[in-house]
Design a protein around this motif. Structure first.
Motif, PDB file in Angstrom:
ATOM      1  N   TYR A  84       0.874  -1.368  -0.110  1.00 15.98           N
ATOM      2  CA  TYR A  84      -0.083  -0.082  -0.110  1.00 15.98           C
ATOM      3  C   TYR A  84       0.927   1.115  -0.261  1.00 15.98           C
ATOM      4  N   TYR A  85       0.423   2.312  -0.908  1.00 15.82           N
ATOM      5  CA  TYR A  85       1.200   3.458  -1.016  1.00 15.82           C
ATOM      6  C   TYR A  85       0.390   4.766  -0.459  1.00 15.82           C
ATOM      7  N   VAL A  86       1.169   5.648   0.218  1.00 16.77           N
ATOM      8  CA  VAL A  86       0.345   6.648   0.742  1.00 16.77           C
ATOM      9  C   VAL A  86       1.239   8.072   0.576  1.00 16.77           C
ATOM     10  N   THR A  87       0.311   9.328   0.091  1.00 15.39           N
ATOM     11  CA  THR A  87       0.904  10.476  -0.027  1.00 15.39           C
ATOM     12  C   THR A  87       0.385  11.425   0.732  1.00 15.39           C
ATOM     13  N   GLN A  88       0.757  12.616   0.902  1.00 21.39           N
ATOM     14  CA  GLN A  88      -0.164  13.793   1.271  1.00 21.39           C
ATOM     15  C   GLN A  88      -0.003  15.053   0.375  1.00 21.39           C
ATOM     16  N   THR A  89      -0.930  15.801   0.209  1.00 26.62           N
ATOM     17  CA  THR A  89      -1.047  16.871  -0.700  1.00 26.62           C
ATOM     18  C   THR A  89      -1.443  17.944  -0.112  1.00 26.62           C
ATOM     19  N   THR A  90      -0.508  19.202  -0.248  1.00 25.38           N
ATOM     20  CA  THR A  90      -0.897  20.344   0.392  1.00 25.38           C
ATOM     21  C   THR A  90      -1.994  21.290  -0.230  1.00 25.38           C
ATOM     22  N   THR A  91      -2.518  22.195   0.332  1.00 28.70           N
ATOM     23  CA  THR A  91      -3.445  22.976  -0.204  1.00 28.70           C
ATOM     24  C   THR A  91      -3.181  23.903  -1.455  1.00 28.70           C
ATOM     25  N   ASP A  92      -1.993  23.694  -1.728  1.00 33.30           N
ATOM     26  CA  ASP A  92      -1.279  24.362  -2.967  1.00 33.30           C
ATOM     27  C   ASP A  92      -1.373  23.459  -4.191  1.00 33.30           C
ATOM     28  N   GLY A  93      -1.759  22.033  -3.676  1.00 32.47           N
ATOM     29  CA  GLY A  93      -2.009  20.844  -4.909  1.00 32.47           C
ATOM     30  C   GLY A  93      -0.668  20.201  -5.046  1.00 32.47           C
ATOM     31  N   CYS A  94       0.375  20.583  -4.010  1.00 30.09           N
ATOM     32  CA  CYS A  94       1.585  19.735  -4.115  1.00 30.09           C
ATOM     33  C   CYS A  94       1.559  18.443  -3.495  1.00 30.09           C
ATOM     34  N   GLN A  95       2.048  17.291  -4.065  1.00 29.94           N
ATOM     35  CA  GLN A  95       1.565  15.997  -3.780  1.00 29.94           C
ATOM     36  C   GLN A  95       3.114  15.440  -3.140  1.00 29.94           C
ATOM     37  N   SER A  96       3.357  14.736  -2.263  1.00 31.09           N
ATOM     38  CA  SER A  96       4.419  14.469  -1.540  1.00 31.09           C
ATOM     39  C   SER A  96       4.902  13.056  -2.330  1.00 31.09           C
ATOM     40  N   PRO A  97       6.199  12.690  -2.153  1.00 39.52           N
ATOM     41  CA  PRO A  97       6.596  11.493  -2.635  1.00 39.52           C
ATOM     42  C   PRO A  97       5.798  10.265  -1.597  1.00 39.52           C
ATOM     43  N   ALA A  98       5.788   9.153  -2.174  1.00 39.96           N
ATOM     44  CA  ALA A  98       4.936   8.185  -1.464  1.00 39.96           C
ATOM     45  C   ALA A  98       5.781   7.201  -0.613  1.00 39.96           C
ATOM     46  N   ASP A  99       5.196   6.928   0.674  1.00 41.66           N
ATOM     47  CA  ASP A  99       5.806   5.963   1.638  1.00 41.66           C
ATOM     48  C   ASP A  99       4.993   4.657   1.204  1.00 41.66           C
ATOM     49  N   SER A 100       5.359   3.567   1.598  1.00 42.59           N
ATOM     50  CA  SER A 100       4.733   2.228   1.420  1.00 42.59           C
ATOM     51  C   SER A 100       4.781   1.555   2.751  1.00 42.59           C
ATOM     52  N   VAL A 101       3.872   0.674   2.830  1.00 47.51           N
ATOM     53  CA  VAL A 101       3.579  -0.352   3.713  1.00 47.51           C
ATOM     54  C   VAL A 101       3.353  -1.722   3.258  1.00 47.51           C
ATOM     55  N   ILE A 102       3.954  -2.868   3.655  1.00 45.80           N
ATOM     56  CA  ILE A 102       3.662  -4.188   3.078  1.00 45.80           C
ATOM     57  C   ILE A 102       3.030  -4.894   4.200  1.00 45.80           C
ATOM     58  N   ILE A 103       1.780  -5.568   3.768  1.00 48.27           N
ATOM     59  CA  ILE A 103       1.138  -6.270   4.713  1.00 48.27           C
ATOM     60  C   ILE A 103       0.951  -7.734   4.033  1.00 48.27           C
ATOM     61  N   SER A 104       1.334  -8.848   4.825  1.00 46.13           N
ATOM     62  CA  SER A 104       1.532 -10.082   4.443  1.00 46.13           C
ATOM     63  C   SER A 104       0.342 -10.863   4.993  1.00 46.13           C
ATOM     64  N   VAL A 105      -0.288 -11.848   4.414  1.00 48.89           N
ATOM     65  CA  VAL A 105      -1.336 -12.564   4.783  1.00 48.89           C
ATOM     66  C   VAL A 105      -0.674 -13.868   4.492  1.00 48.89           C
ATOM     67  N   ASN A 106      -0.257 -14.884   5.652  1.00 50.21           N
ATOM     68  CA  ASN A 106       0.243 -16.070   5.444  1.00 50.21           C
ATOM     69  C   ASN A 106      -0.700 -17.280   5.551  1.00 50.21           C
ATOM     70  N   ALA A 107      -0.832 -18.252   4.579  1.00 51.16           N
ATOM     71  CA  ALA A 107      -1.735 -19.141   4.857  1.00 51.16           C
ATOM     72  C   ALA A 107      -1.265 -20.254   5.887  1.00 51.16           C
ATOM     73  N   SER A 108      -2.143 -20.571   6.927  1.00 49.13           N
ATOM     74  CA  SER A 108      -1.746 -21.692   7.838  1.00 49.13           C
ATOM     75  C   SER A 108      -1.609 -22.848   7.366  1.00 49.13           C
ATOM     76  N   PRO A 109      -0.522 -23.765   7.611  1.00 55.11           N
ATOM     77  CA  PRO A 109      -0.303 -25.064   7.094  1.00 55.11           C
ATOM     78  C   PRO A 109      -1.294 -25.975   7.558  1.00 55.11           C
ATOM     79  N   LEU A 110      -1.303 -27.215   7.043  1.00 50.48           N
ATOM     80  CA  LEU A 110      -2.476 -28.244   7.445  1.00 50.48           C
ATOM     81  C   LEU A 110      -1.859 -29.037   8.608  1.00 50.48           C
ATOM     82  N   ALA A 111      -2.992 -29.741   9.361  1.00 51.24           N
ATOM     83  CA  ALA A 111      -2.502 -30.768  10.122  1.00 51.24           C
ATOM     84  C   ALA A 111      -1.740 -31.618   9.864  1.00 51.24           C
TER      85      ALA A 111
END
Length: 338
Positions: free
Chosen positions: A76-103
């Motif tokens: 996921y990427y996230v930016t912030q934009t000022t009231t003057d319309g200037c957009q920042s570079p993006a920061d990112s975060v990784i969310i991992s969902v791992n499958a559970s092993p079988l019995a």
């Protein structure tokens, strides 16, 4: 125009600073089924969330974002934009969902007998780590890997269940289980240890149970080696062993007894009862012999059932040692076993 210059006009160009990227948070991993926390970003201006590095697919605005990622890693990427319309570079975060092993598939469960050496338990799983537990809630970890030794030797009859689950990428799958049953061994007591004269017989005894079967060895001299109480007529001194099998559990135990064969021509006759009631019938007790083969001096001692000496007689002629049922003080003794 035509060599003539117009009056001038001033144009102001304002270059606004680009805002810094907001802080998107820490990369986080989850297991399938776990609740996933909302994303949050720290910034001073309008926050925008994107699903692509090119920042073309806007998926949310504001300091937090509710997400429901699928199995695998999602950026996921996230930016912030000022009231003057200037957009920042993006920061990112990784969310991992791992499958559970079988019995895992656990094996090695069996019925054992008290005192047996228990075979190791085994389990087959995936590429993760196998963890063994003593409880169904998987809170008491008692070992890892395969094979697993539950205990080297059984020290008490028990019924025990073990659980094994696989841990992979921090996710624990459901557990497989295997049960061990440790059964008590039969209680066996073989008797009597005794002496008999050559040519005589004696009945052998072993502990009784409706669930027991019996094997006496050696079989020579026995009328029925599979009987609980065979009759023995050995030709020589023999140690008989009885192997008792619990037909319900298969557990076994054994005991032994010794029959001593007497070949001496001097055979003692020891009567097992008399009635000293002065009716002149069977009023006294003595030891007899088929031959005069006892030593020159004989002592006969009578004990009660508790091992207390109640009477004693001594004479050079055993035939004169006669007990009339009284104690050493000449008082009559009560009926009983002596």
């Amino acid at each position: 125009i035509n060599g003539c210059e117009s009056p001038s006009t001033q144009v102001n160009i304002i270059i606004n600073p680009t805002p810094a990227a907001p802080i998107a948070g820490t990369d986080t991993g989850y297991c399938v089924g776990e609740p996933i926390a909302d994303l949050s970003a720290a910034g001073l201006n309008n926050i925008g969330w994107f699903s692509d590095a090119g920042l073309t697919i806007l998926i949310g605005t504001g300091p937090s974002l509710l997400i429901s990622p699928g199995i695998g890693a999602t950026i996921y990427y996230v930016t912030q934009t000022t009231t003057d319309g200037c957009q920042s570079p993006a920061d990112s975060v990784i969310i991992s969902v791992n499958a559970s092993p079988l019995a895992p598939v656990a094996s090695g469960g069996a019925s054992w007998c008290f005192g047996d050496t228990i075979a190791d338990l085994t389990a087959t799983g995936g590429t993760g780590t196998l963890i063994w537990y003593s409880d169904a809630n998987l809170t008491d970890s008692i070992g890892s890997g395969t094979p697993f030794t539950p205990y080297p030797v059984t020290d008490t009859p028990i019924t025990d269940t073990f659980y094994v689950a696989e841990m992979l990428n921090g996710c624990r799958g459901p557990a497989g289980m295997v049960a061990i049953y440790v059964n008590p061994v039969p209680v066996v007591n073989a008797y009597p240890d005794t002496s008999i004269y050559a040519g005589e017989s004696v009945v052998l005894y072993a502990s009784d149970s409706t669930n027991y079967s019996y094997i006496w060895t050696p079989q020579e001299g026995l009328d029925d080696a599979s009987s609980q109480n065979p009759t023995a007529s050995p030709d020589s001194t023999t140690v008989y062993y009885v192997n008792v099998i619990d037909t319900t559990t298969g557990c076994t135990a054994f005991d032994s007894l010794t029959i001593i064969i007497i070949f001496d021509t001097c055979k003692l006759i020891i009567y097992n009862g008399f009635s000293p009631n002065l009716d002149e019938v069977n009023d006294s007790w003595k030891i007899e012999s088929t031959l005069a083969c006892l030593p020159d001096k004989v002592k006969v001692t009578i004990y009660n059932r508790w091992g207390d000496k109640v009477w004693e007689g001594e004479d050079v002629n055993y035939d004169r040692i006669i007990w009339d049922g009284t104690n050493k003080n000449g008082r009559p003794l009560p009926d009983g076993t002596y």
